[in-house]
Write a protein that holds these residues in place. Structure first.
Motif, short mmCIF file in Angstrom:
data_model
loop_
_atom_site.label_atom_id
_atom_site.label_comp_id
_atom_site.label_asym_id
_atom_site.label_seq_id
_atom_site.Cartn_x
_atom_site.Cartn_y
_atom_site.Cartn_z
N ARG A 4 6.56 12.90 1.60
CA ARG A 4 5.99 11.50 2.23
C ARG A 4 6.79 10.25 1.66
N GLN A 5 6.41 10.39 0.25
CA GLN A 5 6.94 9.25 -0.61
C GLN A 5 8.21 9.01 -0.51
N MET A 34 0.73 -1.18 0.15
CA MET A 34 -0.14 0.06 0.02
C MET A 34 0.90 1.20 -0.02
N THR A 35 0.49 2.17 -0.90
CA THR A 35 1.44 3.34 -1.06
C THR A 35 0.77 4.42 -0.17
N TRP A 36 1.37 5.49 0.22
CA TRP A 36 0.88 6.46 1.21
C TRP A 36 -0.02 7.38 0.46
N LYS A 37 -0.13 7.38 -0.86
CA LYS A 37 -0.99 8.18 -1.51
C LYS A 37 -2.42 7.71 -1.41
N ARG A 64 3.24 15.56 -0.20
CA ARG A 64 3.08 14.22 -0.42
C ARG A 64 4.33 13.59 -1.09
N LYS A 107 -3.67 5.84 0.63
CA LYS A 107 -4.22 5.83 1.86
C LYS A 107 -4.85 7.15 2.23
#
Lengths: 353, 257
Positions: free
Chosen positions: B130-131, A1-4, B127, A6
């Motif tokens: 974060r990535q 699962m990527t952060w985006k 974002r 979620k």
């Protein structure tokens, strides 16, 4: 699962929830505005002002971990600036009987909103000037420097009669502060400060709080970020000072003693240092609880025996509550946790996991 | 003489005590250099002078042709020198991911008011940070712990997080202050592999302090030895191991019967 992935799933839902909560708040405020007693409206106004103050104060004390003891100075500056701007030149001439008000305050007049902003800006300017000596020190020393600044401002308010009218204070201000103004600014403050805290800048501030040496080694400039927090906090304290002035309609130096700072400190410690949610809860409890506890000061009849009304009983009970909170929740009601919709939905078992 | 990284006769005095005396060193790009010496020899003081925590009493730190002596710590980090600490210094109450995200802050382009108003440009940058931070965690096998509080990690994981955090500042020179301290032999071996791996992957130059001789001798291409603030030897691991001055510093002089 990527952060985006979620983030995207829940961000829309959270946005709707936020909007719904705001609408609910607006409806409640409208009902009180229409049908509430003057007393209830007053408590709600007070609550909003204290929420604004506590949330902005918490930015420095909770997020950056500095023991800043001078918010009363910024509240004072905001209150006086804003009050001087909304009074008409005529009123000012009549109020300043010992020494005439100096130019340009004597002729300036501005609408309420402009005066609030001016109060905030003036507080920020003062904060900028003192931030240079303040941030040369840390810990207890910083507490003493800021405490001293608060006292200096209070003493100046007494002494500079040509600006503040001295101990006589400013009287007969228009009661501009209504529920919409006070809660509007409280909500705006919460939103802006939450955004700041959750941004890269907020992370840098927390990093300084956790370990300043490591934060520096990771490329964070402590001076710049502490100053940023300090100035933002001062701005909102100044605005809240303006609101306070036009709520009470009479201001004098005795209103802004260290006791005010002390109350704010209690609010954020009870709510949870470093939690915006905690600051809001603490401020709400303080404003409402302080009034609700008045019951214990009136004479009470327990059938067999009667207790006469004891003035000050409220404060005794208040202290007891404080002690209970500190003993059973050492890090305050919220600790460093924040309210979030995710948390609520998980609690209610509605989160698809 | 090269222009990459050079220390010119650094001296650090604390009052009457000379902690480091006349320390000179030059490091080539891509090298892996070790700094050893008995306790209190002044090794960490050298690191502190390089990273700006201490301003040398005299001498110069030259980095990519620029004199960086006396710059503040965050300015030096921004120029591409990162470090870890001997005693772990994590942001314990923040999550593992946030710890790494802090390292990106010095490069953040959106101004604070954009953050406060929640403008899209800032959200986009957030974002991305974060990535990329998450990528660093995965690289150091910490991905599954991203939402954990840093203070709750096991010791070895905390050490790795310190390295991840330093890497996330995108350094060219990485200073590791006793990275293997408190690790068991198995962990130390893994750490040695990790150091070589990150050097390869991020094109790093590494300068490290370590007491574990097996670790230093096996890893470093060149070693500098400090004793009481004076550098007593410099050379390959083999040269250092047989250097009589070094043996004397560590073991003392043989007693004459």
């Amino acid at each position: 699962m990527t952060w985006k992935g979620k983030d995207m799933d829940t961000s829309k839902r959270n946005l709707y929830c936020n909007l719904a909560a705001l609408c609910l708040l607006a409806v409640v405020l409208y009902l009180f505005d229409q049908y509430g007693t003057e007393y209830q409206i007053r408590i709600l106004n007070n609550m909003a002002v204290f929420i604004t103050l506590a949330v902005s104060y918490n930015l420095v004390n909770g997020m950056c971990g500095l023991l800043h003891l001078g918010p009363n100075a910024f509240i004072t500056i905001g209150a006086y600036t804003s009050a001087l701007l909304t009074m008409s030149p005529m009123e000012k001439q009549m109020s300043f009987i010992i020494e005439p008000l100096i130019w340009p305050f004597s002729v300036l007049q501005a609408p309420f909103f402009v005066s609030l902003i001016a109060g905030g800006v003036m507080a920020t300017i003062f904060a900028f000037i003192i931030s240079f000596p303040v941030f040369r020190v840390r810990g207890d020393y910083l507490a003493i420097v800021t405490l001293g600044f608060g006292e200096v401002i209070r003493v100046l308010c007494n002494a500079l009669q040509g600006v503040t009218n001295g101990p006589l204070g400013l009287k007969g201000l228009q009661p501009y502060t209504n529920l919409w103004w006070s809660w509007g600014i409280a909500v705006f403050t919460i939103i802006v400060i939450t955004k700041l805290v959750n941004s890269s800048y907020g992370r840098a501030m927390k990093a300084i709080r956790e370990d300043e040496i490591a934060a520096k080694a990771m490329g964070v400039d402590p001076f710049r970020h502490l100053m940023l927090a300090f100035l933002v906090s001062a701005f909102f304290c100044g605005v809240a000072g303006g609101l306070m002035a036009h709520l009470i309609t009479t201001i004098s130096p005795t209103l802004f003693t260290f006791f005010l700072t002390f109350n704010l400190l209690i609010i954020i410690v009870v709510g949870g240092l470093g939690s915006t949610t905690g600051a809001v809860i603490g401020a709400a409890l303080f404003a409402w609880g302080g009034e609700a506890l008045r019951v214990v000061e009136s004479p009470m009849n327990f059938g067999a025996f009667t207790i006469p009304g004891i003035p000050g009983m409220r404060m005794v009970l208040f202290s007891v509550i404080l002690m209970v909170v500190i003993i059973f929740a050492r890090r305050g009601i919220m600790g460093r946790n924040e309210f979030s919709w995710n948390w609520l939905f998980t609690k209610l078992g509605l989160n698809a996991k | 003489m090269n222009d990459f990284f050079r220390l010119e006769s650094l001296v650090m005095q604390f009052g009457g005590l000379t902690a480091v005396k006349d320390f000179s060193l030059s490091i080539e790009p891509g090298e892996l250099v070790g700094l050893i010496g008995p306790n209190g020899a002044g090794k960490t003081t050298v690191f502190n002078m390089i990273t700006g925590f201490l301003t040398p009493t005299s001498g110069r730190v030259l980095w990519q042709g620029e004199d960086i002596t006396g710059l503040s710590v965050h300015q030096i980090t921004a120029r591409g020198i990162a470090r870890t600490f001997q005693n772990i210094r994590l942001f314990s109450d923040m999550t593992v991911l946030e710890n790494v995200m802090v390292s990106f802050h010095h490069k953040v382009r959106s101004r604070f008011w954009k953050a406060m108003l929640g403008l899209p440009s800032h959200g986009k940058e957030e974002r991305r940070i974060r990535q990329e931070s998450y990528r660093f965690l995965q690289e150091l096998n910490l991905g599954h712990l991203a939402d954990e509080k840093a203070g709750n990690l096991a010791y070895g994981q905390q050490r790795r997080l310190e390295i991840a955090r330093a890497l996330a500042t995108y350094p060219k020179l990485l200073l590791l202050d006793e990275p293997a301290a408190g690790m068991n032999p198995q962990e130390t071996m893994e750490l040695a592999d990790l150091v070589l791996e990150i050097r390869q992957k991020h094109a790093l130059t590494i300068f490290l302090i370590e007491h574990d001789m097996k670790f230093v001798m096996g890893l470093c291409e060149r070693i500098k030895v400090l004793d009481y603030g004076i550098s007593i030897a410099e050379g390959t691991p083999e040269e250092i191991q047989s250097n009589p001055d070094v043996i004397k510093a560590y073991l003392g002089e043989p007693k004459h019967a």
